[in-house]
Design an enzyme around this catalytic site. Structure first.
Site, PDB file in Angstrom:
ATOM      1  N   MET A 136       0.826  -1.201   0.000  1.00  0.00           N
ATOM      2  CA  MET A 136       0.000   0.000   0.000  1.00  0.00           C
ATOM      3  C   MET A 136       0.863   1.255   0.000  1.00  0.00           C
ATOM      4  SD  MET A 136      -3.151  -0.804   2.619  1.00  0.00           S
ATOM      5  CE  MET A 136      -2.118  -1.222   4.037  1.00  0.00           C
ATOM      6  N   GLU A 138       3.432   4.237  -0.280  1.00  0.00           N
ATOM      7  CA  GLU A 138       4.300   4.764  -1.336  1.00  0.00           C
ATOM      8  C   GLU A 138       5.223   5.834  -0.765  1.00  0.00           C
ATOM      9  OE1 GLU A 138       1.116   4.035  -4.975  1.00  0.00           O
ATOM     10  OE2 GLU A 138       1.846   6.061  -4.573  1.00  0.00           O
ATOM     11  N   GLY A 140       5.562   8.865  -1.285  1.00  0.00           N
ATOM     12  CA  GLY A 140       4.993  10.181  -1.025  1.00  0.00           C
ATOM     13  C   GLY A 140       3.624  10.190  -0.388  1.00  0.00           C
ATOM     14  N   GLY A 142       2.476   7.918   2.647  1.00  0.00           N
ATOM     15  CA  GLY A 142       2.349   7.633   4.074  1.00  0.00           C
ATOM     16  C   GLY A 142       1.000   7.023   4.395  1.00  0.00           C
ATOM     17  N   GLU A 252      -5.828  -5.751  10.649  1.00  0.00           N
ATOM     18  CA  GLU A 252      -4.414  -5.363  10.603  1.00  0.00           C
ATOM     19  C   GLU A 252      -4.040  -4.586  11.858  1.00  0.00           C
ATOM     20  OE1 GLU A 252      -1.245  -2.704   7.971  1.00  0.00           O
ATOM     21  OE2 GLU A 252      -3.277  -3.039   7.211  1.00  0.00           O
ATOM     22  N   ARG A 278      19.358  -8.295  40.333  1.00  0.00           N
ATOM     23  CA  ARG A 278      20.403  -7.275  40.217  1.00  0.00           C
ATOM     24  C   ARG A 278      20.467  -6.427  41.484  1.00  0.00           C
ATOM     25  NH1 ARG A 278      25.104  -5.918  37.611  1.00  0.00           N
ATOM     26  NH2 ARG A 278      25.271  -3.649  37.364  1.00  0.00           N
ATOM     27  N   ASN A 376      -0.270   6.708  14.894  1.00  0.00           N
ATOM     28  CA  ASN A 376      -1.153   6.872  16.044  1.00  0.00           C
ATOM     29  C   ASN A 376      -1.916   8.193  15.995  1.00  0.00           C
ATOM     30  OD1 ASN A 376      -0.321   4.397  16.845  1.00  0.00           O
ATOM     31  ND2 ASN A 376       0.542   5.028  18.805  1.00  0.00           N
TER      32      ASN A 376
END
Length: 389
Positions: A136, A138, A140, A142, A252, A278, A376
């Protein structure tokens, strides 16, 4: 490492069959992925054998119908288990390739492929011999899918495609690339989906893109220079590309939320073990008030988010999860993973910034999750619009 929230604890979301599947996949990861993870990280790509082995064991293209060689298991909870366990084992970047195959590429084929296309592609997809990718983004565009510029022009029985895609996971390994292409000038109705196959005239791959994290996830630019694609490789009807893209963004984004949630649990578990062993100034660093307060806050956020995430997964499985809920899940869990992993690196001190400790890998891999699948900021915009703002 002990993860208190998920593995080993019965969650109402899952049934016995899911628990058995989880245990089986855990064994698969230990045998087939963990021993090779560092090698694949250095190579910036996993072996193609990972896909065929995953298919043999029932962890690839599970939803493909039996008649095409799949197991016909259409229950997204199994996909969630794969994402969680890869995060718990801290081999997410090695499992990213099969995740893209299962969760990004395959849903487009299942929803829109015609019978001839299914017969042609599904056997290889189910066996892992034909690796899927989704193209999807490209250079230019985003997050703005309506600005996709890669263009297809009809030429007899073919389409001639020109353009480029970038940041494509499985970009090097992929044999079938589900590609969003412009077939008309309308920002939305002018998009169509094509399956572009390895070896097609004019289809070229750029070199691997080396990233700051997720090193085993092979990522590349794809170039289409007068790429000749048969018309029968169009997926669905011409002009339906944008609708197809929108239809598959929920799983997705939810898949990314699932893996981010599990990554936060893994980071916290690693750190709890570390701060108990630790020592500084003669006592475990976890016994200092600042450490306790930091960890208490992180545990609270992780546990509350786990409850909400299981609810959201359940809503997706029963078909009621909304675009807004998926956006909430994506932005909240990816932000949380960054917050948790960063705080945990701090508690590890200087060792947390070395490759000797896995916390640094979780931290480095986490950052891009806030960009993947729509930034986001875009997720918040979607949520805001759902509120009538």
């Amino acid at each position: 490492m002990s993860i208190t929230t998920a593995p080993g604890a019965r969650r109402p979301l899952f049934e016995d069959v899911h628990d058995d599947y989880r245990e089986s996949f855990r064994r698969f990861l230990a045998a087939e992925v963990v021993p090779h993870h560092e090698e694949w990280q250095e190579a910036h790509i996993v072996s193609r054998d990972l896909f065929t082995k995953a298919a043999e064991h029932g962890f690839l293209a599970m939803a493909v119908e039996e008649e095409y060689g799949g197991s016909e298991v259409d229950d997204w909870r199994f996909n969630a288990i794969l994402a969680e366990e890869a995060a718990y084992a801290i081999v997410q970047s090695s499992w990213m390739g099969p995740t893209v195959h299962n969760d990004l590429g395959l849903p487009y084929l299942r929803a829109a492929a015609n019978e001839e296309q299914k017969q042609r592609w599904f056997p290889g997809v189910a066996s892992g011999e034909k690796i899927l990718a989704l193209a999807m983004t490209e250079p230019g565009t985003g997050s703005d899918l309506s600005a996709i510029a890669t263009r297809a022009k009809k030429d007899g029985d073919d389409y001639i495609i020109n353009g480029a895609k970038t940041f494509i996971s499985n970009g090097i390994n992929a044999d079938l690339v589900v590609t969003a292409v412009r077939t008309g000038d309308d920002p939305h109705k002018g998009l169509s989906m094509f399956v572009i196959e390895r070896g097609m005239e004019g289809f070229e791959r750029g070199k691997q893109i080396h990233k700051r994290g997720q090193h085993a996830n092979d990522t590349a630019e794809l170039f289409f220079n007068d790429c000749r694609v048969p018309a029968e490789n169009m997926l669905g009807q011409e002009g339906t590309g944008f609708a197809q893209l929108m239809a598959h963004l929920i799983p997705e984004r939810l898949g990314l939320a699932v893996s981010s949630m599990a990554g936060a649990e893994a980071a916290l578990a690693l750190t709890l073990d570390y701060v108990k062993e630790r020592k500084a100034f003669g006592r475990p660093i976890g016994s200092f008030q600042n450490s306790r307060f930091v960890l208490a806050e992180l545990q609270t956020k992780v546990d509350i988010t786990r409850c909400w995430m299981d609810r959201t997964i359940g809503r997706y499985v029963d078909g009621t999860c909304t675009v807004q809920e998926a956006a909430m899940a994506k932005y909240w869990t990816t932000d949380l993973l960054s917050e948790v992993s960063d705080a945990c690196v701090q508690l590890f001190g200087g060792y947390g910034y070395t490759t000797e400790y896995k916390i640094s890998e979780i931290w480095a891999d986490a950052r891009v999750n806030r960009i993947y699948a729509g930034t986001n900021e875009i997720m918040k915009e979607l949520v805001g619009r759902s509120m009538g703002l």
